[in-house]
Write a protein that holds these residues in place. Structure first.
Motif, mmCIF file in Angstrom:
data_model
loop_
_atom_site.group_PDB
_atom_site.id
_atom_site.type_symbol
_atom_site.label_atom_id
_atom_site.label_comp_id
_atom_site.label_asym_id
_atom_site.label_seq_id
_atom_site.Cartn_x
_atom_site.Cartn_y
_atom_site.Cartn_z
ATOM 1 N N TRP A 28 -2.141 23.897 60.489
ATOM 2 C CA TRP A 28 -3.828 24.050 60.855
ATOM 3 C C TRP A 28 -4.419 22.778 60.254
ATOM 4 O O TRP A 28 -5.622 22.470 60.573
ATOM 5 N N ASP A 29 -3.589 21.777 59.434
ATOM 6 C CA ASP A 29 -4.379 20.641 58.855
ATOM 7 C C ASP A 29 -4.723 19.716 60.022
ATOM 8 O O ASP A 29 -5.847 19.185 59.847
ATOM 9 N N ALA A 34 -8.787 16.437 62.727
ATOM 10 C CA ALA A 34 -9.422 15.978 63.979
ATOM 11 C C ALA A 34 -10.761 16.700 63.836
ATOM 12 O O ALA A 34 -11.809 15.639 64.539
ATOM 13 N N MET A 35 -11.326 17.558 63.672
ATOM 14 C CA MET A 35 -12.551 18.079 63.556
ATOM 15 C C MET A 35 -13.497 17.101 62.723
ATOM 16 O O MET A 35 -14.537 16.741 62.870
ATOM 17 N N THR A 36 -12.697 16.730 61.462
ATOM 18 C CA THR A 36 -13.732 16.110 60.365
ATOM 19 C C THR A 36 -13.874 14.601 61.015
ATOM 20 O O THR A 36 -15.067 14.114 60.611
ATOM 21 N N THR A 37 -12.790 14.119 61.685
ATOM 22 C CA THR A 37 -12.864 12.712 61.818
ATOM 23 C C THR A 37 -13.870 12.573 63.141
ATOM 24 O O THR A 37 -14.783 11.589 63.143
ATOM 25 N N ALA A 38 -14.027 13.532 64.166
ATOM 26 C CA ALA A 38 -14.920 13.576 65.046
ATOM 27 C C ALA A 38 -16.454 13.846 64.613
ATOM 28 O O ALA A 38 -17.318 13.116 65.018
ATOM 29 N N ALA A 39 -16.408 14.501 63.666
ATOM 30 C CA ALA A 39 -17.704 14.867 62.949
ATOM 31 C C ALA A 39 -18.161 13.474 62.151
ATOM 32 O O ALA A 39 -19.499 13.461 62.132
ATOM 33 N N THR A 40 -17.431 12.884 61.733
ATOM 34 C CA THR A 40 -17.872 11.801 60.901
ATOM 35 C C THR A 40 -18.157 10.560 61.851
ATOM 36 O O THR A 40 -19.224 10.052 61.730
ATOM 37 N N PHE A 41 -17.445 10.519 63.000
ATOM 38 C CA PHE A 41 -17.814 9.770 64.078
ATOM 39 C C PHE A 41 -19.257 10.012 64.522
ATOM 40 O O PHE A 41 -20.232 9.060 64.818
ATOM 41 N N LEU A 42 -19.720 11.254 64.686
ATOM 42 C CA LEU A 42 -20.978 11.657 65.250
ATOM 43 C C LEU A 42 -21.738 11.704 64.251
ATOM 44 O O LEU A 42 -23.154 11.159 64.594
ATOM 45 N N GLY A 56 -18.420 22.688 60.629
ATOM 46 C CA GLY A 56 -18.449 24.105 60.437
ATOM 47 C C GLY A 56 -17.385 24.890 60.913
ATOM 48 O O GLY A 56 -16.572 25.441 60.265
ATOM 49 N N LEU A 57 -16.635 24.269 62.175
ATOM 50 C CA LEU A 57 -15.510 25.025 62.721
ATOM 51 C C LEU A 57 -14.217 24.183 61.888
ATOM 52 O O LEU A 57 -13.376 25.083 61.635
ATOM 53 N N GLY A 58 -14.479 23.037 61.427
ATOM 54 C CA GLY A 58 -13.312 22.684 60.460
ATOM 55 C C GLY A 58 -13.296 23.434 59.166
ATOM 56 O O GLY A 58 -12.253 23.679 58.676
ATOM 57 N N VAL A 59 -14.535 23.862 58.656
ATOM 58 C CA VAL A 59 -14.497 24.729 57.389
ATOM 59 C C VAL A 59 -13.724 26.014 57.697
ATOM 60 O O VAL A 59 -13.271 26.692 56.954
ATOM 61 N N ALA A 60 -13.794 26.561 59.122
ATOM 62 C CA ALA A 60 -13.182 27.696 59.436
ATOM 63 C C ALA A 60 -11.697 27.757 59.338
ATOM 64 O O ALA A 60 -11.109 28.651 59.357
ATOM 65 N N THR A 61 -11.112 26.444 59.507
ATOM 66 C CA THR A 61 -9.725 26.194 59.377
ATOM 67 C C THR A 61 -9.170 25.839 57.936
ATOM 68 O O THR A 61 -8.089 26.373 57.553
ATOM 69 N N LYS A 62 -9.943 24.955 57.452
ATOM 70 C CA LYS A 62 -9.670 24.685 56.102
ATOM 71 C C LYS A 62 -10.841 24.547 55.371
ATOM 72 O O LYS A 62 -12.030 24.321 55.758
ATOM 73 N N LEU A 63 -10.915 24.225 53.962
ATOM 74 C CA LEU A 63 -12.088 24.431 53.084
ATOM 75 C C LEU A 63 -12.515 22.861 52.745
ATOM 76 O O LEU A 63 -13.796 22.687 52.686
ATOM 77 N N TYR A 64 -11.644 21.999 53.040
ATOM 78 C CA TYR A 64 -12.054 20.590 52.591
ATOM 79 C C TYR A 64 -13.199 19.930 53.547
ATOM 80 O O TYR A 64 -13.954 19.250 52.814
ATOM 81 N N PRO A 65 -13.353 20.270 54.676
ATOM 82 C CA PRO A 65 -14.683 19.727 55.454
ATOM 83 C C PRO A 65 -15.864 20.068 54.620
ATOM 84 O O PRO A 65 -16.993 19.326 54.993
ATOM 85 N N ALA A 66 -15.985 20.960 53.869
ATOM 86 C CA ALA A 66 -17.080 21.403 53.279
ATOM 87 C C ALA A 66 -17.643 20.287 52.315
ATOM 88 O O ALA A 66 -18.723 20.081 51.990
ATOM 89 N N LEU A 67 -16.484 19.929 51.648
ATOM 90 C CA LEU A 67 -16.853 18.666 50.807
ATOM 91 C C LEU A 67 -17.448 17.644 51.637
ATOM 92 O O LEU A 67 -18.618 16.841 51.050
ATOM 93 N N VAL A 68 -17.073 17.135 52.797
ATOM 94 C CA VAL A 68 -17.485 16.369 53.522
ATOM 95 C C VAL A 68 -18.914 16.564 54.132
ATOM 96 O O VAL A 68 -19.889 15.602 54.192
ATOM 97 N N LEU A 69 -18.991 17.754 54.267
ATOM 98 C CA LEU A 69 -20.509 18.086 54.712
ATOM 99 C C LEU A 69 -21.474 17.990 53.664
ATOM 100 O O LEU A 69 -22.825 17.503 53.952
ATOM 101 N N ALA A 70 -21.039 18.057 52.366
ATOM 102 C CA ALA A 70 -21.892 18.017 51.146
ATOM 103 C C ALA A 70 -22.348 16.523 51.305
ATOM 104 O O ALA A 70 -23.538 16.114 50.708
ATOM 105 N N ALA A 71 -21.329 15.570 51.473
ATOM 106 C CA ALA A 71 -21.764 14.338 51.221
ATOM 107 C C ALA A 71 -22.631 13.636 52.556
ATOM 108 O O ALA A 71 -23.375 13.056 52.111
ATOM 109 N N PHE A 72 -22.445 14.239 53.437
ATOM 110 C CA PHE A 72 -23.370 13.884 54.506
ATOM 111 C C PHE A 72 -24.756 14.438 54.436
ATOM 112 O O PHE A 72 -25.673 13.795 54.751
ATOM 113 N N VAL A 73 -24.839 15.515 53.710
ATOM 114 C CA VAL A 73 -26.067 16.120 53.601
ATOM 115 C C VAL A 73 -26.856 15.188 52.566
ATOM 116 O O VAL A 73 -28.175 14.926 52.563
#
Length: 97
Positions: A28-29, A34-42, A56-73
């Motif tokens: 599922w990586d 793909a979701m994290t890359t698209a989220a970064t673009f957006l 949020g959907l990326g975090v549902a598959t893996k945990l590391y997008p939560a780190l990207v979310l924290a950086a974006f916030v």
């Protein structure tokens, strides 16, 4: 189909390799990437709601997008855009409910 450029970019050959397609169904990586890359673009296009939803959907598959979310916030807090922080975090938490 156009010929591939001959500029010595092996990453293009890797991305077009059939083994990448086979690997996509074993792990599922790639979905989280793909979701994290698209989220970064957006995020850089100031579409915080859609970026949060994809993270949020990326975090549902893996945990590391939560780190990207924290950086974006933190970036939006640094820019003093509190409404954008609420939209970004709120839409990221929404898919997990």
């Amino acid at each position: 189909m156009a010929a591939l450029p001959d500029d010595g970019c092996p990453c293009l050959y890797f991305a077009l390799a059939p083994t990448v397609l086979l690997y996509a169904f074993m792990n599922w990586d790639l979905l989280a990437v793909a979701m994290t890359t698209a989220a970064t673009f957006l995020f850089f296009r100031r579409r915080d709601g859609w970026a949060g939803l994809l993270l949020g959907l990326g975090v549902a598959t893996k945990l590391y997008p939560a780190l990207v979310l924290a950086a974006f916030v933190l970036q939006r807090l640094h820019e003093r855009q509190r409404r954008a922080v609420l939209i970004l975090a709120g839409t990221a938490v929404g898919p997990g409910r």
